[in-house]
Scaffold this active site. Structure first.
Site, mmCIF file in Angstrom:
data_model
loop_
_atom_site.group_PDB
_atom_site.id
_atom_site.type_symbol
_atom_site.label_atom_id
_atom_site.label_comp_id
_atom_site.label_asym_id
_atom_site.label_seq_id
_atom_site.Cartn_x
_atom_site.Cartn_y
_atom_site.Cartn_z
ATOM 1 N N GLU A 174 -45.078 29.596 36.583
ATOM 2 C CA GLU A 174 -45.361 31.026 36.678
ATOM 3 C C GLU A 174 -44.592 31.655 37.824
ATOM 4 O O GLU A 174 -44.030 32.751 37.701
ATOM 5 C CB GLU A 174 -46.871 31.252 36.858
ATOM 6 C CG GLU A 174 -47.310 32.717 36.741
ATOM 7 C CD GLU A 174 -47.340 33.494 38.043
ATOM 8 O OE1 GLU A 174 -47.663 34.694 38.021
ATOM 9 O OE2 GLU A 174 -47.022 32.916 39.116
ATOM 10 N N GLU A 175 -44.563 30.945 38.945
ATOM 11 C CA GLU A 175 -43.918 31.493 40.133
ATOM 12 C C GLU A 175 -42.398 31.560 39.997
ATOM 13 O O GLU A 175 -41.737 32.236 40.777
ATOM 14 C CB GLU A 175 -44.291 30.661 41.365
ATOM 15 C CG GLU A 175 -45.786 30.625 41.685
ATOM 16 C CD GLU A 175 -46.350 31.953 42.153
ATOM 17 O OE1 GLU A 175 -45.598 32.956 42.153
ATOM 18 O OE2 GLU A 175 -47.533 31.999 42.523
ATOM 19 N N HIS A 217 -52.154 29.794 36.116
ATOM 20 C CA HIS A 217 -50.994 28.931 36.356
ATOM 21 C C HIS A 217 -51.321 27.817 37.340
ATOM 22 O O HIS A 217 -52.079 27.995 38.290
ATOM 23 C CB HIS A 217 -49.768 29.735 36.775
ATOM 24 C CG HIS A 217 -49.866 30.471 38.076
ATOM 25 N ND1 HIS A 217 -49.475 29.929 39.273
ATOM 26 C CD2 HIS A 217 -50.270 31.733 38.362
ATOM 27 C CE1 HIS A 217 -49.624 30.815 40.242
ATOM 28 N NE2 HIS A 217 -50.113 31.920 39.717
ATOM 29 N N HIS A 220 -48.381 33.952 49.137
ATOM 30 C CA HIS A 220 -47.125 33.206 49.080
ATOM 31 C C HIS A 220 -46.686 32.701 50.455
ATOM 32 O O HIS A 220 -45.493 32.562 50.722
ATOM 33 C CB HIS A 220 -46.013 34.050 48.452
ATOM 34 C CG HIS A 220 -46.167 34.183 46.968
ATOM 35 N ND1 HIS A 220 -45.244 34.830 46.180
ATOM 36 C CD2 HIS A 220 -47.127 33.757 46.110
ATOM 37 C CE1 HIS A 220 -45.637 34.787 44.912
ATOM 38 N NE2 HIS A 220 -46.778 34.133 44.852
ATOM 39 N N ASP A 272 -55.446 35.004 37.380
ATOM 40 C CA ASP A 272 -54.478 34.639 38.413
ATOM 41 C C ASP A 272 -55.044 35.027 39.771
ATOM 42 O O ASP A 272 -55.192 36.209 40.070
ATOM 43 C CB ASP A 272 -53.164 35.380 38.148
ATOM 44 C CG ASP A 272 -52.031 34.916 39.027
ATOM 45 O OD1 ASP A 272 -52.269 34.189 39.995
ATOM 46 O OD2 ASP A 272 -50.876 35.289 38.744
ATOM 47 N N ASP A 289 -53.616 31.355 45.182
ATOM 48 C CA ASP A 289 -52.678 31.739 44.124
ATOM 49 C C ASP A 289 -51.911 30.529 43.628
ATOM 50 O O ASP A 289 -50.909 30.152 44.233
ATOM 51 C CB ASP A 289 -51.721 32.789 44.674
ATOM 52 C CG ASP A 289 -50.763 33.301 43.639
ATOM 53 O OD1 ASP A 289 -50.997 33.096 42.437
ATOM 54 O OD2 ASP A 289 -49.730 33.887 44.035
#
Length: 522
Positions: A332-333, A288, A456, A361, A300
């Site tokens: 994606e997130e 992604h 994140h 990923d 990520d």
């Protein structure tokens, strides 16, 4: 201070298991003129037949790092919008990421056909939130992803009312909820259904409490006009409220406040397929292109984006027997939006051309990470998924590296492909999960700590990469491409998927998935 809420559709359209020790475990074409063309003929630069050892040897960590530095600068484009770097969909950082992918692919001449796929996506941001129950501020309180704001983006006040039977049907809301805050137990149905049912009953906000003592990080999923501002809390913090309400307490006051936006925007997947190779038998892999709003996402999934882009570049040196198709997914997130959209748009004939899908990923083994392989058995997944798992196992064994397994739980872009009956697999390195003592004994690192403390977070930047292990995993990705680009000998042939559909005609999600991306859905 709240960040600036700039996330426009126009901007998006502008670009458009257990561990084990191994014995040494509708599309628009985009074909810009290349700025620095590689001279290619019939999809190859020099007629060299694809070879896994050679393609792996072409992977250079210095080139990967240079791309990571470029992506980091692209994330900085969002500083004026978010006050920090990010590549979340709708931001200048994501627009720049998509533009960067296009630009790099355009340099590769006619080795690839490059297309984009623009689609509607839901983007949500929570700017501020607060929950007070009685005189306490619950520490575990977390707004659900894609939650609407409280009325007029202001605090709402009301009695806390306990909803019986999980809030999964209208009959659970026989009491008048108007002006009150619903307290609902997790389970049986989705968080979105619980929130909508509470909204239909007149509640001003909802609190969903977990069935264990962990925090509850969930999503309401596809927006509904009946959704209301919704929090998740742990079972431990909710326990005294539940006990008091079950014992007849009527004076438990609550205050809920969420300042948020939920917007539909347009964003873009990027697809590149080799012009050479059997188009009826395609090797497909993807990662992604977006990050979460909180940070730049250089691990990520900047790492996966970069690894795929570098392999696509190095692949141009070789002749392929089977076509190779790369996908860079947007959203994606936000709930696997881009990859799911892509898989659902495939016709039956196009679906059958994809012999397998490999998900990449967050490739680097971040400081406390592990080498993870999706435990893709043929018994529970489309035939061929198990062969992919063995391919990864064999490569790690050959390198003398340990590995562990991770379940298909719905947290990454394989979901749409498995739902479409396409064999799938992939590797990962850990996220916010906690490393076990057994894993620490096998991989090193610190037991009891997160695999990736920057998962994140703002610190998922250029420094959140283990370069040695990133290079190793990129070589493994190259190996997976080269193996199947050369031959599908011994790999199961595709059989037509029998789609299970709901009464509304939409595809039903594979039942083993309890996540939709990084958020729980029920």
């Amino acid at each position: 201070m709240a960040i600036l809420r700039t996330c426009t559709a126009l901007a998006c359209v502008a670009v458009a298991a257990s561990a084990r020790q191994l014995p040494l475990v509708a599309d628009d074409s985009y074909n810009p003129a290349p700025s620095s063309p590689i001279v290619v003929s019939n999809g190859t630069s020099n007629g060299t037949v694809i070879d896994t050892k050679k393609l792996q040897a072409d992977i250079d960590i210095n080139k990967l790092v240079a791309r990571a530095e470029a992506l980091s600068k692209i994330a900085d484009l969002s500083l004026s919008e978010y006050n920090h770097p990010t590549r979340v969909i709708g931001s200048q950082g994501h627009l720049g990421t998509v533009d960067y992918i296009y630009s790099e692919l355009s340099k590769l001449g006619d080795y690839y056909n490059v297309t984009n796929q623009t689609f509607p996506a839901v983007s949500g941001n929570v700017f501020e939130s607060r929950l007070v129950v009685g005189y306490e501020v619950p520490k575990s309180a977390s707004p659900m992803s894609l939650t609407p704001p409280t009325k007029q983006h202001e605090p709402v006040y009301g009695k806390l009312l306990l909803v019986p039977n999980g809030g999964c049907s209208a009959s659970d809301f026989s009491r008048n909820m108007t002006g009150h805050i619903a307290l609902i137990k997790r389970g049986t149905c989705s968080f979105g259904d619980k929130s909508a049912n509470a909204g239909k009953a007149g509640a001003d906000a909802a609190i969903i409490y977990n069935n264990d003592n962990s925090t509850l990080s969930g999503t309401l999923g596809s927006p509904s006009p009946y959704h209301i501002a919704t929090f998740g809390v742990s079972a431990a913090e909710a326990a005294p409220w539940v006990a008091a309400l079950q014992n007849g307490t009527t004076g438990l006051d609550a205050i809920a406040y969420i300042d948020s936006t939920v917007d539909e925007i347009m964003t873009t997947n990027v697809i590149a397929q080799t012009t050479a190779g059997d188009p009826e038998n395609c090797v497909m892999l993807g990662g992604h292109s977006d990050s979460v709003a909180a940070g730049p996402g250089i691990n990520d999934d900047g790492s996966g984006t970069i690894s795929l882009l570098e392999i696509a570049t190095q692949l141009t040196k070789y002749e392929v027997n089977n076509c190779v198709r790369f996908g860079w997914w947007a959203g994606e997130e936000e709930g696997l939006l881009g990859s799911t959209y892509y898989a659902e748009q495939l016709s039956a004939a196009e679906n059958q051309k994809i012999r397998l899908f490999m998900d990449y990923d967050a490739s680097p083994l971040i400081p406390n990470g592990v080498f993870q392989i999706y435990n893709s058995t043929n018994g529970q997944n489309p035939a061929g998924s198990g062969e992919l798992r063995v391919l990864y196992e064999d490569w790690y064994k050959e390198q003398g590296l340990n590995y562990t397994y991770i379940v298909f739980d719905g947290r990454s872009d394989y979901v749409g492909f498995l739902d479409a009956g396409i064999p799938s697999g992939g590797i990962a390195t850990g996220a916010e999960g906690i490393k076990t003592k057994e894993e620490a004994s096998i991989f090193g690192g610190e037991a009891g700590s997160q695999y990736d403390p920057c998962y994140h977070e703002l610190c998922d930047d250029i420094h959140n990469l283990d370069l040695t292990e990133w290079e190793a995993n990129t070589k493994l990705i190259a190996h997976s491409v080269a193996t199947y680009a050369k031959s599908f000998d011994g790999f199961p042939k595709r059989v037509a998927a029998v789609e299970e559909r709901s009464l509304s005609g939409s595809k039903k999600s594979t039942p083993q998935f309890k996540y939709r991306g990084n958020e729980l859905i029920m």
